[in-house]
Design a protein around this motif. Structure first.
Motif, PDB file in Angstrom:
ATOM      1  N   SER A 238      -4.027   1.073   5.177  1.00 48.35           N
ATOM      2  CA  SER A 238      -4.654   0.325   6.707  1.00 48.35           C
ATOM      3  C   SER A 238      -4.213   0.037   7.714  1.00 48.35           C
ATOM      4  N   LEU A 239      -4.764  -0.511   8.839  1.00 46.13           N
ATOM      5  CA  LEU A 239      -3.661  -0.440   9.908  1.00 46.13           C
ATOM      6  C   LEU A 239      -3.274  -1.727   9.517  1.00 46.13           C
ATOM      7  N   LYS A 240      -3.247  -2.744   9.189  1.00 49.31           N
ATOM      8  CA  LYS A 240      -2.264  -3.382   9.035  1.00 49.31           C
ATOM      9  C   LYS A 240      -0.667  -3.537   8.554  1.00 49.31           C
TER      10      LYS A 240
ATOM     11  N   VAL B 130      -4.710   6.876   2.940  1.00 48.45           N
ATOM     12  CA  VAL B 130      -5.325   6.155   3.702  1.00 48.45           C
ATOM     13  C   VAL B 130      -4.321   4.974   3.902  1.00 48.45           C
TER      14      VAL B 130
ATOM     15  N   GLU C  65       0.889  -1.163  -0.213  1.00 49.04           N
ATOM     16  CA  GLU C  65      -0.445  -0.051  -0.377  1.00 49.04           C
ATOM     17  C   GLU C  65       1.264   1.210   0.237  1.00 49.04           C
TER      18      GLU C  65
ATOM     19  N   MET D 289       0.100   0.001   8.764  1.00 53.37           N
ATOM     20  CA  MET D 289       0.787   1.284   9.592  1.00 53.37           C
ATOM     21  C   MET D 289       1.060   0.156  10.984  1.00 53.37           C
ATOM     22  N   LEU D 290       0.775  -0.691  11.217  1.00 48.47           N
ATOM     23  CA  LEU D 290       1.715  -1.507  12.819  1.00 48.47           C
ATOM     24  C   LEU D 290       2.713  -2.223  11.781  1.00 48.47           C
ATOM     25  N   SER D 291       2.777  -2.316  10.698  1.00 51.75           N
ATOM     26  CA  SER D 291       4.082  -3.277  10.076  1.00 51.75           C
ATOM     27  C   SER D 291       4.710  -1.979   9.680  1.00 51.75           C
TER      28      SER D 291
END
Length: 315
Positions: A222-224, A220, A41, A226-228
């Protein structure tokens, strides 16, 4: 992968040091895993900016807590600027770019060729690290291993995969050059070298991202993802540097280089288990040749074997 100087006294790997080394290999192996997720992404430049920026902030705080000071003026900063380019900006960008085309495990195996390039560069630019017989043999075997890894790509005429692999190899070359440049930081605290180069890398990446990948033009993540990215910055960079320099202090710079042999295993395992990646027989054969090359270049397994054959020397 900065290599600060160490005392000439012989330093050994005990249980604690091996545990730290294993942890470090898992963190650096996870970089390829999280990078593969983030590249789905985000652009390579964006990932690199977040990686160096967050890590630089963490290590800057660690510097202050340790009572260390940042350099003064352009004369004090420019060596770190070059180091940031060679050791962070160029290789990080190339690796994350290449991971759009190749898996995490293969990227880690190709990146394990860094000591091969480092040995070649050191032979060219230094007077005290020439390629003697064992190092030359190791480099040649390593080149053969890379050729085996590249072989299926050439036969399948998969141009995009070839570009991805080439990008990671260029990153390894950049790491190899940075190893010779890092010699000018002998006597400088390792934490200072890391924090300063990451700060310079952040200053370089920020305008690049604004020019080529402005945040307002991107969706924007994904949460996955951003955490990565957060894991890459905090765990795989800031914490990894702290472990890296702890091992250097306790066991020496030459021992910490053994991590190069371990990183591909953790990266490959994560890729297979969580990303559904597959390894071909040629990937395993090429990885084995690269690993053998690094062991030969390191020299210690051969020296240990000779000592075991000769037996204890009578005093």
């Amino acid at each position: 992968m900065t290599q600060p100087s160490e005392k000439p006294a012989e330093l050994r790997m005990g249980a604690t040091e091996w545990g730290l080394l294993l942890a470090l290999s898992m963190l650096w192996g996870a970089t390829f895993f999280f990078g593969k997720i983030a590249r789905a992404e985000l652009s390579a430049f964006t990932i690199v900016l977040f990686r160096v920026g967050i890590a630089a902030a963490i290590l800057a705080v660690a510097m202050r807590l340790s009572g260390l000071e940042f350099p003064k003026g352009l004369k004090g900063w420019w060596p770190y600027l070059v180091m940031g380019l060679l050791n962070n900006v160029i290789p990080f960008s190339l690796i994350f770019w290449g991971q759009r085309e190749i898996g995490a495990g293969l990227a880690a195996v190709l990146n394990a060729s860094t000591p091969l390039f480092g040995a070649i560069v050191a032979h060219i630019v230094t007077d005290d690290e020439k390629l003697r017989s064992n190092r030359l043999i190791g480099v040649l075997i390593g080149i053969a291993g890379v050729a085996v890894l590249m072989g299926p790509t050439g036969l399948d005429l998969n141009f995009s995969r070839a570009l991805g692999m080439g990008a990671v190899l260029l990153a390894s070359l950049s790491y190899g050059i940075s190893g010779s440049w890092a010699k000018r930081f002998r006597g400088v605290p390792a934490l200072t070298t890391s924090a300063c180069q990451l700060t310079c890398s952040t200053a370089i990446m920020a305008p690049l991202v604004l020019a080529f990948d402005p945040p307002w033009a991107q969706a924007v993540p994904s949460l996955k993802v951003m955490l990565s990215v957060l894991a890459i910055a905090t765990l795989c960079t800031a914490l990894a540097y702290i472990l890296f320099f702890t091992i250097i202090r306790r066991a020496g710079a030459s021992n910490v280089l053994l991590v190069t042999l371990l990183v591909p295993f953790s990266a490959t395992a994560l890729g297979i288990v969580f990303l559904g990646e597959q390894l071909h027989a040629t990937d395993l054969a090429g990885a084995a040749l690269v690993g053998l090359a690094l062991l030969i270049i390191d020299g210690r397994p051969y020296a240990a074997l000779r000592r075991a054959i000769r037996g204890p020397v009578a005093s």
